[in-house]
Design a protein around this motif. Sequence first.
Motif, PDB file in Angstrom:
ATOM      1  N   LYS A   1       1.207 -22.985  64.425  1.00  0.00           N
ATOM      2  CA  LYS A   1       2.204 -23.773  65.155  1.00  0.00           C
ATOM      3  C   LYS A   1       1.510 -24.706  66.146  1.00  0.00           C
ATOM      4  O   LYS A   1       1.874 -25.870  66.265  1.00  0.00           O
ATOM      5  N   TYR A   2       0.509 -24.190  66.856  1.00  0.00           N
ATOM      6  CA  TYR A   2      -0.199 -24.971  67.857  1.00  0.00           C
ATOM      7  C   TYR A   2      -1.653 -25.171  67.436  1.00  0.00           C
ATOM      8  O   TYR A   2      -2.324 -24.246  66.967  1.00  0.00           O
TER       9      TYR A   2
ATOM     10  N   GLU B   1      -1.412 -30.715  58.342  1.00  0.00           N
ATOM     11  CA  GLU B   1      -1.218 -29.443  59.053  1.00  0.00           C
ATOM     12  C   GLU B   1      -2.546 -28.765  59.341  1.00  0.00           C
ATOM     13  O   GLU B   1      -2.617 -27.872  60.179  1.00  0.00           O
ATOM     14  N   ASP B   2      -3.630 -29.216  58.664  1.00  0.00           N
ATOM     15  CA  ASP B   2      -4.933 -28.589  58.841  1.00  0.00           C
ATOM     16  C   ASP B   2      -5.960 -29.506  59.491  1.00  0.00           C
ATOM     17  O   ASP B   2      -7.114 -29.120  59.643  1.00  0.00           O
ATOM     18  N   THR B   3      -5.585 -30.706  59.871  1.00  0.00           N
ATOM     19  CA  THR B   3      -6.536 -31.667  60.440  1.00  0.00           C
ATOM     20  C   THR B   3      -6.053 -32.131  61.797  1.00  0.00           C
ATOM     21  O   THR B   3      -4.956 -32.672  61.927  1.00  0.00           O
TER      22      THR B   3
ATOM     23  N   CYS C   1     -12.171 -27.127  69.131  1.00  0.00           N
ATOM     24  CA  CYS C   1     -10.881 -27.113  68.464  1.00  0.00           C
ATOM     25  C   CYS C   1     -10.380 -25.678  68.416  1.00  0.00           C
ATOM     26  O   CYS C   1     -11.176 -24.742  68.265  1.00  0.00           O
ATOM     27  N   ALA C   2      -9.078 -25.491  68.538  1.00  0.00           N
ATOM     28  CA  ALA C   2      -8.497 -24.149  68.506  1.00  0.00           C
ATOM     29  C   ALA C   2      -7.182 -24.171  67.743  1.00  0.00           C
ATOM     30  O   ALA C   2      -6.467 -25.177  67.753  1.00  0.00           O
ATOM     31  N   ALA C   3      -6.871 -23.029  67.117  1.00  0.00           N
ATOM     32  CA  ALA C   3      -5.621 -22.891  66.367  1.00  0.00           C
ATOM     33  C   ALA C   3      -5.051 -21.489  66.576  1.00  0.00           C
ATOM     34  O   ALA C   3      -5.813 -20.523  66.705  1.00  0.00           O
ATOM     35  N   ASP C   4      -3.743 -21.384  66.599  1.00  0.00           N
ATOM     36  CA  ASP C   4      -3.150 -20.050  66.743  1.00  0.00           C
ATOM     37  C   ASP C   4      -3.075 -19.358  65.391  1.00  0.00           C
ATOM     38  O   ASP C   4      -3.465 -19.920  64.372  1.00  0.00           O
ATOM     39  N   ASP C   5      -2.556 -18.132  65.394  1.00  0.00           N
ATOM     40  CA  ASP C   5      -2.571 -17.320  64.170  1.00  0.00           C
ATOM     41  C   ASP C   5      -1.280 -17.408  63.370  1.00  0.00           C
ATOM     42  O   ASP C   5      -1.042 -16.611  62.465  1.00  0.00           O
ATOM     43  N   GLY C   6      -0.447 -18.380  63.727  1.00  0.00           N
ATOM     44  CA  GLY C   6       0.764 -18.584  62.948  1.00  0.00           C
ATOM     45  C   GLY C   6       1.902 -17.640  63.296  1.00  0.00           C
ATOM     46  O   GLY C   6       2.961 -17.701  62.670  1.00  0.00           O
ATOM     47  N   LEU C   7       1.716 -16.791  64.292  1.00  0.00           N
ATOM     48  CA  LEU C   7       2.759 -15.856  64.701  1.00  0.00           C
ATOM     49  C   LEU C   7       3.506 -16.399  65.920  1.00  0.00           C
ATOM     50  O   LEU C   7       2.970 -17.181  66.687  1.00  0.00           O
ATOM     51  N   SER C   8       4.715 -15.930  66.112  1.00  0.00           N
ATOM     52  CA  SER C   8       5.547 -16.442  67.203  1.00  0.00           C
ATOM     53  C   SER C   8       4.992 -16.080  68.585  1.00  0.00           C
ATOM     54  O   SER C   8       5.396 -16.664  69.579  1.00  0.00           O
ATOM     55  N   SER C   9       4.064 -15.116  68.635  1.00  0.00           N
ATOM     56  CA  SER C   9       3.515 -14.722  69.933  1.00  0.00           C
ATOM     57  C   SER C   9       2.802 -15.873  70.628  1.00  0.00           C
ATOM     58  O   SER C   9       2.615 -15.853  71.835  1.00  0.00           O
ATOM     59  N   ALA C  10       2.402 -16.902  69.889  1.00  0.00           N
ATOM     60  CA  ALA C  10       1.748 -18.051  70.505  1.00  0.00           C
ATOM     61  C   ALA C  10       2.660 -18.729  71.522  1.00  0.00           C
ATOM     62  O   ALA C  10       2.197 -19.341  72.484  1.00  0.00           O
ATOM     63  N   ASP C  11       3.970 -18.595  71.333  1.00  0.00           N
ATOM     64  CA  ASP C  11       4.929 -19.211  72.258  1.00  0.00           C
ATOM     65  C   ASP C  11       4.933 -18.538  73.619  1.00  0.00           C
ATOM     66  O   ASP C  11       5.479 -19.090  74.580  1.00  0.00           O
TER      67      ASP C  11
END
Length: 127
Positions: free
Chosen positions: A32-33, A74-76, A94-104
């Motif tokens: 998501k982020y 979505e990947d760049t 660069c950083a990316a979350d794990d796709g789970l809602s907990s990132a919110d």
Amino acid sequence: QVRLAESGGGSVQTGGSLRLSCQASGSTFVSKYMAWFRQAPGKSRDGVADIDDNGFTWYAPSVKGRFTISRDTEDTLILEMNNLTPEDTAMYYCAADDGLSSADYYDSGDPARYSYWGQGTQVTVSS
């Protein structure tokens, strides 16, 4: 295994521009982020900008109006940096979350939001 690979760093003079790219690979989900952080020697890792999957962005006050974050796909992840100053000198990650809602649960600029990190690309701005 999720991998993030940054590129585009380098050395410029004050007032110059650079374009950083981050390519994500190996994931089976969409983050998501995605975000850019930077860390200067002896300092903490600070958030620079982030973007969510709807295109909403956040910028640190020190870079607002000079830097632009975008997701080409979505990947760049891209960071356009203009009017650079010596204070922008740092390793950029660069950083990316794990796709789970907990990132919110985390605020923009909080490294705890992110599960995956690249190795970094160096940006050096000389006066």
